[in-house]
Scaffold this motif. Structure first.
Motif, short mmCIF file in Angstrom:
data_model
loop_
_atom_site.label_atom_id
_atom_site.label_comp_id
_atom_site.label_asym_id
_atom_site.label_seq_id
_atom_site.Cartn_x
_atom_site.Cartn_y
_atom_site.Cartn_z
N VAL A 296 0.89 -1.17 0.00
CA VAL A 296 0.00 0.00 0.00
C VAL A 296 0.93 1.22 0.00
O VAL A 296 1.50 1.58 1.03
CB VAL A 296 -0.93 0.03 1.21
N SER A 297 1.07 1.83 -1.13
CA SER A 297 2.13 2.82 -1.34
C SER A 297 1.73 4.22 -0.88
O SER A 297 0.57 4.51 -0.56
CB SER A 297 2.49 2.87 -2.83
N PHE A 298 2.71 5.09 -0.89
CA PHE A 298 2.52 6.52 -0.66
C PHE A 298 1.48 7.07 -1.63
O PHE A 298 0.55 7.79 -1.25
CB PHE A 298 3.88 7.20 -0.83
N GLU A 299 1.58 6.68 -2.90
CA GLU A 299 0.64 7.14 -3.93
C GLU A 299 -0.76 6.60 -3.67
O GLU A 299 -1.75 7.33 -3.83
CB GLU A 299 1.13 6.71 -5.32
N ASP A 300 -0.87 5.34 -3.27
CA ASP A 300 -2.18 4.78 -2.91
C ASP A 300 -2.84 5.61 -1.81
O ASP A 300 -4.04 5.88 -1.84
CB ASP A 300 -2.04 3.34 -2.42
N GLY A 301 -2.03 6.00 -0.83
CA GLY A 301 -2.55 6.79 0.28
C GLY A 301 -3.07 8.14 -0.16
O GLY A 301 -4.14 8.59 0.27
N ILE A 302 -2.33 8.80 -1.06
CA ILE A 302 -2.74 10.11 -1.54
C ILE A 302 -4.02 10.01 -2.36
O ILE A 302 -4.96 10.80 -2.20
CB ILE A 302 -1.62 10.76 -2.38
N ILE A 303 -4.09 9.03 -3.27
CA ILE A 303 -5.26 8.91 -4.15
C ILE A 303 -6.53 8.62 -3.34
O ILE A 303 -7.60 9.17 -3.63
CB ILE A 303 -5.04 7.84 -5.23
N ALA A 304 -6.43 7.79 -2.32
CA ALA A 304 -7.61 7.50 -1.49
C ALA A 304 -8.11 8.77 -0.81
O ALA A 304 -9.33 9.00 -0.72
CB ALA A 304 -7.25 6.44 -0.45
N VAL A 305 -7.19 9.62 -0.36
CA VAL A 305 -7.58 10.90 0.24
C VAL A 305 -8.23 11.80 -0.80
O VAL A 305 -9.26 12.45 -0.54
CB VAL A 305 -6.36 11.61 0.87
N GLU A 306 -7.65 11.86 -2.00
CA GLU A 306 -8.23 12.69 -3.06
C GLU A 306 -9.65 12.26 -3.39
O GLU A 306 -10.52 13.09 -3.67
CB GLU A 306 -7.34 12.62 -4.31
N MET A 307 -9.91 10.95 -3.35
CA MET A 307 -11.27 10.47 -3.61
C MET A 307 -12.23 10.92 -2.51
O MET A 307 -13.36 11.34 -2.79
CB MET A 307 -11.26 8.94 -3.72
N GLY A 308 -11.79 10.86 -1.26
CA GLY A 308 -12.63 11.31 -0.16
C GLY A 308 -12.92 12.79 -0.24
O GLY A 308 -14.06 13.24 -0.02
N ILE A 309 -11.90 13.58 -0.56
CA ILE A 309 -12.09 15.02 -0.70
C ILE A 309 -13.05 15.32 -1.84
O ILE A 309 -13.94 16.17 -1.73
CB ILE A 309 -10.73 15.72 -0.93
N LYS A 310 -12.88 14.61 -2.96
CA LYS A 310 -13.76 14.83 -4.12
C LYS A 310 -15.20 14.52 -3.77
O LYS A 310 -16.13 15.25 -4.16
CB LYS A 310 -13.30 13.96 -5.29
N ALA A 311 -15.44 13.45 -3.01
CA ALA A 311 -16.81 13.10 -2.60
C ALA A 311 -17.40 14.20 -1.73
O ALA A 311 -18.57 14.58 -1.89
CB ALA A 311 -16.80 11.77 -1.86
N GLN A 312 -16.60 14.74 -0.81
CA GLN A 312 -17.11 15.79 0.08
C GLN A 312 -17.33 17.12 -0.64
O GLN A 312 -18.14 17.94 -0.21
CB GLN A 312 -16.14 15.97 1.26
N LEU A 313 -16.65 17.30 -1.77
CA LEU A 313 -16.86 18.51 -2.57
C LEU A 313 -18.04 18.37 -3.52
O LEU A 313 -18.47 19.35 -4.13
CB LEU A 313 -15.60 18.84 -3.38
N ASN A 314 -18.55 17.14 -3.66
CA ASN A 314 -19.64 16.88 -4.61
C ASN A 314 -20.89 16.37 -3.89
O ASN A 314 -21.57 15.47 -4.37
CB ASN A 314 -19.20 15.88 -5.67
N VAL A 315 -21.20 16.99 -2.76
CA VAL A 315 -22.43 16.66 -2.04
C VAL A 315 -23.59 17.34 -2.74
O VAL A 315 -23.56 18.54 -2.99
CB VAL A 315 -22.34 17.12 -0.57
N SER A 316 -24.62 16.57 -3.08
CA SER A 316 -25.70 17.12 -3.90
C SER A 316 -26.89 17.61 -3.08
O SER A 316 -27.71 18.36 -3.60
CB SER A 316 -26.18 16.08 -4.92
N ASN A 317 -27.02 17.19 -1.80
CA ASN A 317 -28.11 17.76 -1.00
C ASN A 317 -27.59 19.04 -0.33
O ASN A 317 -27.37 19.13 0.86
CB ASN A 317 -28.66 16.77 0.03
N LYS A 318 -27.39 20.07 -1.18
CA LYS A 318 -26.73 21.31 -0.78
C LYS A 318 -27.47 22.06 0.32
O LYS A 318 -26.85 22.75 1.13
CB LYS A 318 -26.58 22.24 -1.99
#
Length: 442
Positions: free
Chosen positions: A367-389
């Protein structure tokens, strides 16, 4: 010949740090040489966990003091609160050591930028602690993926009890935890990538926050802090991997679909986690903590060879649902393999460190450094795309999320980003080395 010892430093001795200490104690070649935490109570508890026949660790109350001893450390375990992980890496990863960093590796876009800017210059071998990959049932499901054909749908569901109490309740503060889809769900975003072998294309989320107000004690905190997410659905589609350099005109439809369901007030649920993967030839289901995998093969005539229908009835009358006897079913009990489950890989990494160093091979983390970063980026992207605004007005005013930080940590992040951006060139190692030295002195 005397057994070569692996000297371990634990940075952060709270709940996760104490878990790592317990794992290290199971190996005679591992010595917990240093413990570091600003919390005296946690330090005392951590020291008490060291076996009587083992050398007592040296204790530090500041990271700066520990950093001066870096040459004596083979493995650094970073188990501090989430918002501290990135600053720790920026201080330590320019040294030739192995680092096991707890998830999430970062909690904000700025922290991610700083890590991406500095990552090419890091000398450390970094392993991101996302242990769900190593749970026996999930390992077995992953091994069986080729049997179910092209993966088209992945559903991951966690129905669990609320967050546990931690020091100063930092895990209920979005500026310290990164909010729930980063703090908790990077495990699951990592699994989506692993199981699909694809990268996230788009996502949308619906969330509830503030449902556990009283339970988490928000009403007693000054400043009316923004509440963390208590439940969520995240819908995703993943990019189809082009074959032969060509992208199909149906690529948007053919990429895998993903659904994450999270509920943090589902105490007593029969299964805490469910991982369901459906391919064109079959389906796999893993249930935790039951630790069982259910393996099904579809009775489609397209893949019905003599070999795989030998003991099954064929689905002849397609005007009726397929007879149960036409579906191949296997239930695999992985509970007897639980002794192999290594939380956060903390047993596995020191052993690999030792083996690779002795044999002179390149270090390749699972589980690499890059794997760790990408998983965080996915979580951030989900939180930025909440549709029940309508329910997210207070939270939206805080975006982009700023991680809780000290002046020295902010300086460290800013230098890492600025140096990498100057003239669009990668900074010299000597430049960042000077910054790290400066941080040691603060």
């Amino acid at each position: 010949m005397a057994e070569k010892k692996i000297n371990v430093a634990i940075l952060g001795t709270g709940m996760m740090g104490q878990e790592h200490i317990s794992y290290c104690s199971g190996y005679s070649q591992i010595v917990v040489k240093f413990l570091c935490d600003s919390n005296e109570e946690m330090l005392k508890k951590a020291v008490s966990m060291i076996h009587d026949n083992a050398p007592k660790p040296e204790v530090f109350h500041s990271e700066k003091e520990l950093l001066y001893r870096v040459q004596e450390i083979d493995l650094l375990v970073i188990a501090t609160p989430n918002y501290m992980h990135t600053p720790h890496l920026l201080r330590w990863a320019f040294n030739d050591i192995c680092i096991l960093v707890e998830k999430p590796i970062a909690i904000s876009e700025k922290q991610v930028r700083a890590l991406r800017a500095s990552g090419p210059l890091f000398k450390a071998n970094i392993w991101t602690a996302m242990e769900y990959r190593f749970i026996p049932a999930i390992q077995k499901l992953y091994q069986l993926l080729p049997t179910i054909g092209l993966v088209k749908n992945v559903t991951i569901r966690e129905n669990r009890f609320p967050f546990l109490s931690k020091v100063n309740e930092w895990n209920k503060d979005i500026e310290k935890s990164g909010d729930t889809l980063v703090e908790k769900c990077v495990h699951f975003f990592d699994l989506f990538r692993l199981l699909t072998n694809q990268e996230l294309h788009t996502c949308t989320a619906k969330v509830h926050r503030g449902l556990l107000d009283e339970e988490y004690g928000y009403d007693q905190r000054p400043g009316n802090p923004t509440r963390i997410i208590d439940s969520a659905y995240v819908l995703m589609d993943f990019k189809e991997t082009p074959s032969g350099g060509k992208t199909s005109k149906f690529a948007g439809q053919r990429g895998t679909l993903g659904c994450l369901e999270l509920c943090m007030f589902a105490d007593g649920s029969r299964h805490q986690e469910e991982i369901i993967v459906t391919g064109m030839k079959g389906r796999l289901e893993a249930y935790l903590p039951e630790n069982k995998v259910f393996h099904y093969l579809r009775p489609t005539r397209l893949h019905m060879t003599k070999e795989n229908v030998k003991d099954r009835e064929k689905w002849v009358d397609t005007t009726q649902p397929p007879p149960k006897s036409s579906i191949q079913e296997e239930i695999i009990d992985c509970s007897d393999l639980s002794k192999w489950f290594v939380n956060s890989c903390s047993k596995l990494l020191p052993l690999l460190t030792n083996v690779y160093r002795q044999k002179g091979r390149a270090f390749i983390p699972q589980v690499s450094f890059e794997d760790g970063i990408i998983a965080v980026e996915m979580g951030i992207k989900a939180q930025l795309n909440v549709s029940n605004k309508a329910d997210e007005d207070d939270y939206a005013s805080m975006l982009p999320l700023n991680a809780y930080s000290s002046q020295s940590c902010d300086t460290l992040l800013n230098h890492a980003i600025d140096l990498a951006q100057m003239q669009r060139k990668i900074p010299l190692v000597s430049e960042l080395g000077d910054i790290v030295a400066e941080m040691k002195g603060q």
